[in-house]
Design an enzyme around this catalytic site. Structure first.
Site, PDB file in Angstrom:
ATOM      1  N   ASN A   9       0.867  -1.177   0.000  1.00 28.21           N
ATOM      2  CA  ASN A   9       0.000   0.000   0.000  1.00 28.21           C
ATOM      3  C   ASN A   9       0.907   1.230   0.000  1.00 28.21           C
ATOM      4  O   ASN A   9       1.501   1.563   1.019  1.00 28.21           O
ATOM      5  CB  ASN A   9      -0.879  -0.056   1.265  1.00 28.21           C
ATOM      6  CG  ASN A   9      -1.682   1.210   1.472  1.00 28.21           C
ATOM      7  OD1 ASN A   9      -1.769   2.058   0.587  1.00 28.21           O
ATOM      8  ND2 ASN A   9      -2.271   1.341   2.657  1.00 28.21           N
ATOM      9  N   TRP A  10       1.017   1.867  -1.147  1.00 26.11           N
ATOM     10  CA  TRP A  10       1.953   2.986  -1.281  1.00 26.11           C
ATOM     11  C   TRP A  10       1.414   4.283  -0.667  1.00 26.11           C
ATOM     12  O   TRP A  10       2.115   5.288  -0.633  1.00 26.11           O
ATOM     13  CB  TRP A  10       2.321   3.199  -2.758  1.00 26.11           C
ATOM     14  CG  TRP A  10       3.084   2.061  -3.367  1.00 26.11           C
ATOM     15  CD1 TRP A  10       3.436   0.881  -2.757  1.00 26.11           C
ATOM     16  CD2 TRP A  10       3.600   1.982  -4.697  1.00 26.11           C
ATOM     17  NE1 TRP A  10       4.129   0.082  -3.635  1.00 26.11           N
ATOM     18  CE2 TRP A  10       4.252   0.725  -4.843  1.00 26.11           C
ATOM     19  CE3 TRP A  10       3.585   2.849  -5.809  1.00 26.11           C
ATOM     20  CZ2 TRP A  10       4.860   0.324  -6.030  1.00 26.11           C
ATOM     21  CZ3 TRP A  10       4.196   2.438  -6.994  1.00 26.11           C
ATOM     22  CH2 TRP A  10       4.826   1.191  -7.094  1.00 26.11           C
ATOM     23  N   SER A 213       3.354  -2.232  10.278  1.00 24.20           N
ATOM     24  CA  SER A 213       4.805  -2.304  10.467  1.00 24.20           C
ATOM     25  C   SER A 213       5.407  -3.651  10.075  1.00 24.20           C
ATOM     26  O   SER A 213       6.319  -4.148  10.729  1.00 24.20           O
ATOM     27  CB  SER A 213       5.176  -1.927  11.910  1.00 24.20           C
ATOM     28  OG  SER A 213       4.758  -0.604  12.189  1.00 24.20           O
ATOM     29  N   GLY A 234       2.793  -1.159   4.311  1.00 21.69           N
ATOM     30  CA  GLY A 234       2.823   0.270   3.984  1.00 21.69           C
ATOM     31  C   GLY A 234       4.253   0.722   3.746  1.00 21.69           C
ATOM     32  O   GLY A 234       4.817   0.545   2.664  1.00 21.69           O
ATOM     33  N   GLY A 235       4.872   1.295   4.780  1.00 19.61           N
ATOM     34  CA  GLY A 235       6.206   1.888   4.673  1.00 19.61           C
ATOM     35  C   GLY A 235       7.222   1.041   3.921  1.00 19.61           C
ATOM     36  O   GLY A 235       7.915   1.533   3.019  1.00 19.61           O
TER      37      GLY A 235
HETATM   38  P1  PGA Z   1       2.772   0.234   7.687  1.00 21.53           P
HETATM   39  O1  PGA Z   1       1.296   0.452   7.052  1.00 21.53           O
HETATM   40  O2  PGA Z   1       3.315  -1.044   7.089  1.00 21.53           O
HETATM   41  O3  PGA Z   1       3.552   1.442   7.283  1.00 21.53           O
HETATM   42  O4  PGA Z   1       2.592   0.120   9.161  1.00 21.53           O
HETATM   43  C1  PGA Z   1       0.432  -0.623   6.809  1.00 21.53           C
HETATM   44  C2  PGA Z   1      -0.871  -0.117   6.222  1.00 21.53           C
HETATM   45  O5  PGA Z   1      -1.335   0.952   6.635  1.00 21.53           O
HETATM   46  O6  PGA Z   1      -1.477  -0.761   5.344  1.00 21.53           O
END
Ligand code: PGA
Length: 258
Positions: A9-10, A213, A234-235
């Site tokens: 998820n960018w 995370s 995400g990140g």
């Molecule tokens: P994160 O985000 O990996 O940066 O914690 C995950 C998400 O919101 O889908």
């Protein structure tokens, strides 16, 4: 057997050029991966170009949101048919950032999920509790309400077009991952809800991703849990090497408790 699915998820990152560079790196690097499904979700403005890069590769395209209506006077919205038109096979709905900052309700998320399914795409439906809800003992009630609300009027046959993602809000972008045991507890609970609503076969088939995370260093441990079938990242999905390492996580068996 549920096929693992790793989705990136960018969020609100990357110009069209940056998105294309990242997508190109992933498509090249991950072209031999067949045992895990790979999905990336760039911003709307990059979808069309990234869709062309992903076409015919092992990397599938997702949008981060959609509107429930196909067309009409809905200024600022993007419909499922238009997203399919640029190559999307998946659409994320109900992300906690949409619930939190844009007031999205379970009902609205359900209406969007049904639109996604109607047009033959797969809905990645996110659920998850806040830290406050977890600490006040509402965890399971919150998850049950979100799961049941999102799946309202979705038939057993349509469940093959649904992927659920459990994302504890307190673990998103904070560096705090739920421990694999904490995540598994909720994943098993969600699978139990599916069992109650749809029966054993569909509960056993539906993939439930973990998000919050996820990094190359914790993916194997998470994936060793029985009910964790992939990740929404995400990140770490913004760096080609990290995302590729997550996709290529090492399969490990869960260590038996002694
Ligand atoms: P994160 O985000 O990996 O940066 O914690 C995950 C998400 O919101 O889908």
């Amino acid at each position: 057997m549920r096929k693992p699915l790793i989705a990136g998820n960018w969020k609100l990152h990357n110009t069209v050029e940056e998105s294309c560079q990242l997508a190109q790196a992933l498509v090249t690097d991950l072209n031999d991966v067949t045992e895990t499904e790979i999905v990336i979700a760039p911003v709307f403005t990059s979808l069309s170009d990234v869709g062309k890069i992903c076409a015919g590769t092992t990397v599938q395209l997702a949008a981060q949101n959609c509107h429930c209506m196909d067309d009409g006077a809905y200024t600022g919205e993007v419909s499922v048919p238009l997203l399919a038109n640029v190559g999307c096979s998946h659409i994320i709905v109900g992300h906690s950032e949409r619930r939190q900052y844009f007031g999205e309700t379970d009902h609205f998320i359900n209406v969007k999920a049904r639109a996604i399914i109607k047009h033959g795409l797969t809905a990645i439906i996110c659920v998850g509790e806040t830290l406050e809800q977890r600490e006040s003992g509402e965890l399971f009630e919150v998850i049950a309400t979100q799961v049941r609300g999102a799946l309202e009027e979705i038939s057993p046959e349509q469940m093959s077009q649904v992927v659920l993602a459990y994302e504890p809000v307190w673990a998103i972008g904070t560096g705090k991952t739920a421990s694999s045991e904490e995540a598994e507890e909720v994943h098993a609970y969600i699978r139990g809800l599916l069992h109650g609503s749809y029966g054993a076969e569909i509960a056993a088939q539906c993939r439930i991703l973990y998000g919050g995370s996820v990094k190359p260093g914790n993916i194997s441990e998470l994936m060793a849990e029985d009910d964790i079938d992939g990740a929404l990242v995400g990140g770490a999905s913004l760096k080609a090497d990290d995302f590729a390492a997550i996709v290529r996580y090492k399969k490990t068996l869960k260590m038996a408790a002694t």
